[in-house]
Scaffold this active site. Sequence first.
Site, PDB file in Angstrom:
ATOM      1  N   HIS A  70      76.941  -3.593  75.285  1.00 55.76           N
ATOM      2  CA  HIS A  70      78.378  -3.343  75.455  1.00 55.76           C
ATOM      3  C   HIS A  70      79.127  -4.452  76.159  1.00 55.76           C
ATOM      4  CE1 HIS A  70      78.986   0.885  74.147  1.00 55.76           C
ATOM      5  NE2 HIS A  70      77.689   0.999  74.392  1.00 55.76           N
ATOM      6  N   LYS A 101      94.118   1.661  79.970  1.00 52.90           N
ATOM      7  CA  LYS A 101      92.689   1.335  79.947  1.00 52.90           C
ATOM      8  C   LYS A 101      92.264   1.092  81.380  1.00 52.90           C
ATOM      9  CE  LYS A 101      93.752  -2.116  77.093  1.00 52.90           C
ATOM     10  NZ  LYS A 101      92.764  -2.011  76.047  1.00 52.90           N
ATOM     11  N   ARG A 102      90.956   0.934  81.619  1.00 49.39           N
ATOM     12  CA  ARG A 102      90.526   0.590  82.972  1.00 49.39           C
ATOM     13  C   ARG A 102      91.265  -0.664  83.448  1.00 49.39           C
ATOM     14  NH1 ARG A 102      86.114   3.361  85.313  1.00 49.39           N
ATOM     15  NH2 ARG A 102      86.585   1.963  87.025  1.00 49.39           N
ATOM     16  N   LYS A 113      90.970  -7.636  81.271  1.00 49.08           N
ATOM     17  CA  LYS A 113      91.896  -6.950  80.365  1.00 49.08           C
ATOM     18  C   LYS A 113      93.334  -7.438  80.547  1.00 49.08           C
ATOM     19  CE  LYS A 113      89.120  -2.650  79.953  1.00 49.08           C
ATOM     20  NZ  LYS A 113      89.029  -2.334  78.509  1.00 49.08           N
ATOM     21  N   THR A 120      88.358   0.534  72.004  1.00 50.86           N
ATOM     22  CA  THR A 120      88.529   1.643  71.062  1.00 50.86           C
ATOM     23  C   THR A 120      89.930   2.224  71.151  1.00 50.86           C
ATOM     24  OG1 THR A 120      87.462   3.068  72.704  1.00 50.86           O
ATOM     25  CG2 THR A 120      86.131   2.373  70.800  1.00 50.86           C
ATOM     26  N   LYS A 143      92.662   3.955  68.298  1.00 51.95           N
ATOM     27  CA  LYS A 143      93.426   5.206  68.440  1.00 51.95           C
ATOM     28  C   LYS A 143      94.915   4.947  68.225  1.00 51.95           C
ATOM     29  CE  LYS A 143      90.213   6.277  72.190  1.00 51.95           C
ATOM     30  NZ  LYS A 143      90.128   6.199  73.671  1.00 51.95           N
TER      31      LYS A 143
HETATM   32  C1  LIG Z   1      89.652   5.250  74.481  1.00 53.68           C
HETATM   33  C2  LIG Z   1      89.567   5.395  75.930  1.00 53.68           C
HETATM   34  C3  LIG Z   1      89.139   4.339  76.719  1.00 53.68           C
HETATM   35  C4  LIG Z   1      88.802   2.961  76.163  1.00 53.68           C
HETATM   36  O1  LIG Z   1      89.982   2.180  76.185  1.00 53.68           O
HETATM   37  P1  LIG Z   1      89.952   0.603  75.897  1.00 53.68           P
HETATM   38  O2  LIG Z   1      91.401   0.249  75.848  1.00 53.68           O
HETATM   39  O3  LIG Z   1      89.291   0.423  74.583  1.00 53.68           O
HETATM   40  O4  LIG Z   1      89.248  -0.021  77.022  1.00 53.68           O
HETATM   41  C5  LIG Z   1      89.063   4.517  78.082  1.00 53.68           C
HETATM   42  N1  LIG Z   1      89.384   5.689  78.641  1.00 53.68           N
HETATM   43  C6  LIG Z   1      89.831   6.730  77.915  1.00 53.68           C
HETATM   44  C7  LIG Z   1      90.185   8.002  78.605  1.00 53.68           C
HETATM   45  C8  LIG Z   1      89.926   6.626  76.532  1.00 53.68           C
HETATM   46  O5  LIG Z   1      90.348   7.665  75.818  1.00 53.68           O
END
Ligand SMILES: *Cc1c(COP(=O)(O)O)cnc(C)c1O
Length: 812
Positions: free
Chosen positions: A351, A543-544, A549, A651, A655
């Site tokens: 990952h 995101k985190r 990022k 991911t 979405k």
């Molecule tokens: C999809 C998702 C992530 C991943 O987000 P990235 O932008 O791809 O890092 C993290 N936390 C939650 C709650 C998510 O639904």
Amino acid sequence: MPKPDAETIRKSIVYKLIFILGIDPKDATEHQWLNAAMLAARDLIAEDFLKTRRAHIDNGKRMVYYLSMEFLLGRAFVNALINEGVYAEFEEAFKQLGKEFSDICEEEQDPGLGNGGLGRLAACFLDSLATLRIPAMGYGIRYQYGMFKQEIVDGQQVEKPDLWLDQDLAWQFARPNKQYSIKFGGNVQNDNGKKAWHPNEEVSAWAYDEIIPGYGGSVANPLRLWTAHAGNLFDLDDFNKGDYHSAVRAQNSDENITRVLYPNDSTDSGKELRLKQEYFLVSASVQDIVARHKCRFPDIRTLADEAAIHLNDTHPVLAIPELMRILIDEEGIEWTEAWNMCCKIFSYTNHTLMSEALETWPVDLMNRLLPRHLDIIYEINAYFLNALRAGGNFDDDFISRVSIIDESHGRRIRMGWLAVIGSHKINGVAKIHSDLMVNTIFADFAKIFPERFTNVTNGVTPRRWINIANPELTAFLDKHLGEQDWRLHLDNLTKLNKSAADAKVQAKFSAVKKAAKARLAKYIETELGITVNTDALFDVQIKRIHEYKRQALNVMHIIDRYNKILENPDADWQPRVFIFAGKAASAYYMAKKIIRLINDVARTINNDTRIRDLIKVVYIPNYSVSLAQIIIPAADLHEQISLAGTEASGTSNMKFALNGAICIGTLDGANVEILEKVGADHCYIFGNTVEQVEEIRRKGYDPLGYIERDHDLRRVVNQISQGTFSPEEPARYNDVLQPYGDFYQLMADFRSYIDTQAKVDAHYADQAAWRKSALINIANMGFFSSDRSIAEYCRNIWYIEPLSEQELPASR
Ligand SMILES: *Cc1c(COP(=O)(O)O)cnc(C)c1O
């Protein structure tokens, strides 16, 4: 059982409330109604669950076991109703009861058993495994305290414990008969030429099964979560002497193993307790897998034919020496045969390429906690290195690089190396990531085992990320495509391409987006007291919080825009609402500082009346799956702006695009493949490529040069570091941009980012063109269904077949 009607469901809910929960309907709180409803829903799924289990046993099909330290499931209730096809009936039942159904659903807490993308991926995969009727089971830890709850106080992150187990656990089945002993410590002795482990500490692992229903009913797979219980309850001697505290101390320390989720999404925590947690998960799960095999088959030697075990990142890699230990020490299988079995059974997903996130454990610590496993790891290493030496093609330098033991940093075990050596397949999570993986961290191993390395691009489940999260888009797709099958065959969305330019279709889509934006605006108003204009462009980064990022780059754009509006207030500015959400690891100083910066910038700009409504900045606290479900459908633009080469896949990008938001991003992770599918006219790519980033590093990166040459950039950097947004403490941000040498090259990408944002404004000003692009995004995202990812895993990695209609007939 036929599908129940609303009347039957209403009766069942009331029955559960009275006879299972012991509550008078007249006094019941909404939370208690939710629990009663979950029990009623669980009855429907329990049947599928038991039938699935029976089918696994009777048909003796090969099974996959998915091991992960994290599962970020999100709420279970509505998901179950949709997957079982009884949502409307439950809604009607609550109408009959005079209750607002949406309020009841809102009562459910997210179980926060994960940090971010890795845990959410595991959850999407479980949904797809059940939906595709794959004989599968997940294994994880039932943390008592999941991910912390985030509050923003005076602009800063404050972490509060998340007591998710407090909510009644209507959704899990306790399995008091599934208990395994997990041992630690002690020493290894040679008993009659045979190695024997004499541990000196023992905890017991108890199982809870969370039911994972597949879409369309009929299959429900278990996610088995382990909880630690003290081995010998307490020392009766101490208790009799009146020393109650000593008596329970040991119990408390043992049970600490499953107390908390490490709030850390990519850096190595380096904690002894974390290693114990990892071994705890692995040992309980591998013992369970072996026991299940013995239940179904006469000979343990056929395990590799019947079981695939998947390692979600390196966290569960101790499963490899643990299975070796059981096969050799307990089953009496000879070393080479045991090793050949392991290499067939295990597969591993990588990952991250960031070296600081690759797990290693000190040899000393391993020796103290798991001496027998250390022995086995040494043996695996010797067997592997001897074979390389015998082949004669590799020099000493190469051999020391691929050794599982890193001798250069005080003797540490490289868990990633162990994973590669013990797995028959290793995959990255997006094309670019898998390519980089074999060219960088695993380059040496790719020379030894070229056939092992492969790619499976991540995906997300359309059931949660469209059907549950976006009811308006769901209705639009059902109507427009004239079918409901897209939930299972996401490629069907391509039919939208031909009407993307149709004004009527665009108008309908516009209403869909408007409804989602209104819903989010209402949430923001209620939670934060900030009013946002729903005609403004919603620009979202959730995101985190992590330096790679580059949330800070987003902030720099906001500040630049602020400056330019003040300079030229009468120009034709496109109003924007900038939305952020995300948690920072509690010990991650810089990430927390970035959260504070965003909030300080928000305070300054939102309160500057000269800006009117042209910019609003909103930080929504406590990012979670449920919050993502509110925010994502409302986005117009999504920010995927990591430095090229750092984001393995991402991911949330998938979405968003599925929900008709347009990407502004770098050529990183799955952005590259999204671009390929939706086309460059409908996806904004900026910044340096991986090759350019590398070249800049090689030549010696000079962030100051960029700052000197670019007036806008210089102004932004000065404002941040000189306290424009923190007048009460001007030096607050003087360490944010410069001193770390701008490792993630914000300065190098700034100009290209700003110019690309201007193109986004122009595109959004032409609403018809924007809607067309949004529709084209939706139409071409079918590839990113987690059903496609899981089908690839089954075909290329696990060699697993789904249950046929004969093996498990549909239930309804
Ligand atoms: C999809 C998702 C992530 C991943 O987000 P990235 O932008 O791809 O890092 C993290 N936390 C939650 C709650 C998510 O639904």
